[in-house]
Design an enzyme around this catalytic site. Structure first.
Site, PDB file in Angstrom:
ATOM      1  N   ASP A 135      86.443   3.232  -5.961  1.00  0.00           N
ATOM      2  CA  ASP A 135      85.611   3.528  -5.068  1.00  0.00           C
ATOM      3  C   ASP A 135      86.108   5.067  -4.954  1.00  0.00           C
ATOM      4  OD1 ASP A 135      84.039   4.298  -2.953  1.00  0.00           O
ATOM      5  OD2 ASP A 135      84.510   2.342  -2.000  1.00  0.00           O
ATOM      6  N   HIS A 136      85.098   5.892  -5.283  1.00  0.00           N
ATOM      7  CA  HIS A 136      85.505   7.644  -5.436  1.00  0.00           C
ATOM      8  C   HIS A 136      85.266   8.312  -4.090  1.00  0.00           C
ATOM      9  CE1 HIS A 136      86.944  11.051  -7.107  1.00  0.00           C
ATOM     10  NE2 HIS A 136      85.930  11.363  -7.882  1.00  0.00           N
ATOM     11  N   ARG A 137      84.967   7.153  -3.029  1.00  0.00           N
ATOM     12  CA  ARG A 137      84.716   7.673  -1.479  1.00  0.00           C
ATOM     13  C   ARG A 137      86.078   8.181  -0.960  1.00  0.00           C
ATOM     14  NH1 ARG A 137      80.942   3.189   1.098  1.00  0.00           N
ATOM     15  NH2 ARG A 137      82.274   2.107   0.109  1.00  0.00           N
ATOM     16  N   VAL A 146      89.193   6.765  -2.972  1.00  0.00           N
ATOM     17  CA  VAL A 146      90.207   7.014  -3.838  1.00  0.00           C
ATOM     18  C   VAL A 146      89.954   8.027  -4.882  1.00  0.00           C
ATOM     19  CG1 VAL A 146      91.298   5.556  -6.005  1.00  0.00           C
ATOM     20  CG2 VAL A 146      90.516   4.373  -3.787  1.00  0.00           C
TER      21      VAL A 146
END
Length: 466
Positions: A437-439, A441
């Site tokens: 999850d690039h929000r 991480v």
């Protein structure tokens, strides 16, 4: 007369499919005797009766999906009302191989209604638990069995003629479910189990034989060169309802894909040292009775690598606008079953030794294959591993499980040419793919975790550094 309404067996489920009845109209049932199997969005669960008495009618047919709170069975000559604790480990699936109260009760089989005045063997009104299940008869339900008036002696129902022996196939519920899913008739199989019991292997062999047998070509497919005609057999189109596990899985994947911005990174690893380690571990006496595989080493590597990158084991709470860091690891293992993909998890996997982790992995996969995974075993996961290598697939771009922040895809381990000290040699090689999850991480954290896992697989001795 009392009615038993479909209860919520946990996890806030709203509906379930009635898979099979274990009793019929006219049977005498005891409190906590299993009366049916239901399939929720997560698992198959056995339901025990909260009443003792005679089954007047079955209000739901097998295969029908009904909402929680719907009356499913009417029971007359009520002896005692029972309260069922659906929150205890046996009810929610927290206990290994258990589902609801009464699962381990001896199978009494169908019984006929006793004569009037005879005592029921299940009149223990003192049993108490926490959640009371009760209901009222719903209008428009199935016709109940006729009951003799109170001033007339009850006439015992005539015992039905016993079915031929060939029609009474002996098989455990998971085997029966597998046979139903694969379209195999149990009565036509030669049982290889003890006491003439049909085994899972018998069903799978019959299904494989059916698939390999050439089917007659339908007349409409005789001219395969005709435009629009394909060399398929059977009906032109078939429709299969989306329900149960597949329905839940589909909705969860849609929610995850359109909520968490996925980033996937790949790394190809020489795992020759891991394969050699696995062979040595198989000879250890403490691991002799459990399965040891590269997946076990990978799972251990992930648990160690999280110590350096705890964001992998966190969760973005959209409602609270907080990132929740977990101080424990509930390690999920994606498992393909006849009912669809399920992801049971090993609770507090980070606190287990290698031997305990191996044993937990073996129990998890065996339970999933038998269709006995319970809702509690699939909730609360914090990180997931999906092993596509068992299908010979090199890698993929996995979708994050809802409630988690990362998932690791483990590809097939193959012998491939590899450069070692400027020489090309044959090595055991695999590919890992990490979606996160690039929000919250970022790329550095995802790359660090993936590199740490790969490093342990390439040289298991580096695990001592964590």
């Amino acid at each position: 007369m009392a009615e038993f309404k479909l209860p919520d067996v946990g996890e806030g489920l709203t509906e379930a499919e009635l898979v099979s009845w274990k009793v019929q109209a006219g049977d005498l049932v005891e409190i906590n005797q299993v009366i049916c199997e239901i399939e929720t969005a997560k698992s198959i669960v056995e339901l025990p009766s909260p009443y003792a008495g005679t089954v007047l009618s079955l209000l739901v047919v097998e295969g029908e999906t009904v909402e929680v709170g719907t009356a499913i069975i009417a029971i007359g000559e009520q002896v005692a009302e029972m309260v069922i604790d659906l929150s205890n480990p046996a009810a929610s699936g927290g206990g290994e191989g258990e589902s609801l109260v009464g699962r381990n009760k001896a199978d009494r089989g169908p019984q006929r209604r006793a004569r009037k005045g005879s005592a029921s063997p299940a009149t223990d009104a003192g049993a108490q638990t926490q959640l009371q299940v009760q209901g009222a008869f719903a209008a428009g339900g199935a016709m109940p069995l006729e009951v003799a008036p109170a001033d007339e002696p009850a006439v015992p129902a005539r015992e039905p003629e016993p079915a031929p022996a060939s029609l009474r196939a002996l098989a455990k519920p998971p085997v029966r479910k597998l046979a139903k899913d694969l379209g195999v008739d149990l009565t036509r199989l030669a049982a290889s189990g003890p006491g003439g019991t049909v085994t899972r292997a018998d069903v799978e062999a019959a299904a494989a034989a059916t698939e390999s047998a050439p089917a007659p070509m339908p007349e409409q497919y005789a001219d395969l060169g005709r435009p629009g005609v394909h060399p398929m057999t059977g009906a032109r189109e078939t429709r299969e309802p989306i329900k149960g596990v597949r329905k839940m899985m589909g909705q969860a994947m849609v929610d995850s894909a359109f909520t968490a911005p996925h980033v996937t990174e790949w790394i190809t690893v020489d795992v020759t040292a891991t394969v050699e380690l696995v062979e040595r571990l198989k000879g250890r006496p403490e691991l002799r009775d459990v399965k040891v595989s590269p997946l076990l080493v990978l799972a251990r590597a992930c648990l160690l690598a999280m110590r350096r990158t705890p964001a992998i084991n966190s969760f973005w709470d959209q409602a609270a606008q907080e990132v929740v860091y977990k101080g424990y690891v509930n390690l999920g293992i994606a498992a393909a079953t006849p009912r669809g993909l399920v992801v049971p998890n090993i609770k507090d996997a980070d606190s287990l030794s290698l031997v305990e982790l191996a044993r937990a992995l073996g129990e998890l996969t065996a339970t999933a294959r038998e269709g006995r995974t319970q809702p509690a075993e699939m909730s609360g996961g914090t990180f997931t591993i999906t092993n596509v290598g068992v299908f010979g697939v090199d890698a993929g771009t996995p979708i994050i499980n809802p409630g988690e922040s990362a998932i690791l895809c483990f590809g097939a381990v193959r012998k491939q040419p590899w450069v070692v000290d400027d020489d090309i040699v044959v090595r055991q090689v695999t590919t890992l793919a990490l979606s996160f999850d690039h929000r919250h991480v970022d790329g550095q954290q995802g790359s660090q975790f993936l590199a740490d896992v790969a490093g342990i697989l390439e040289d298991p001795g580096t695990a001592l550094l964590f």
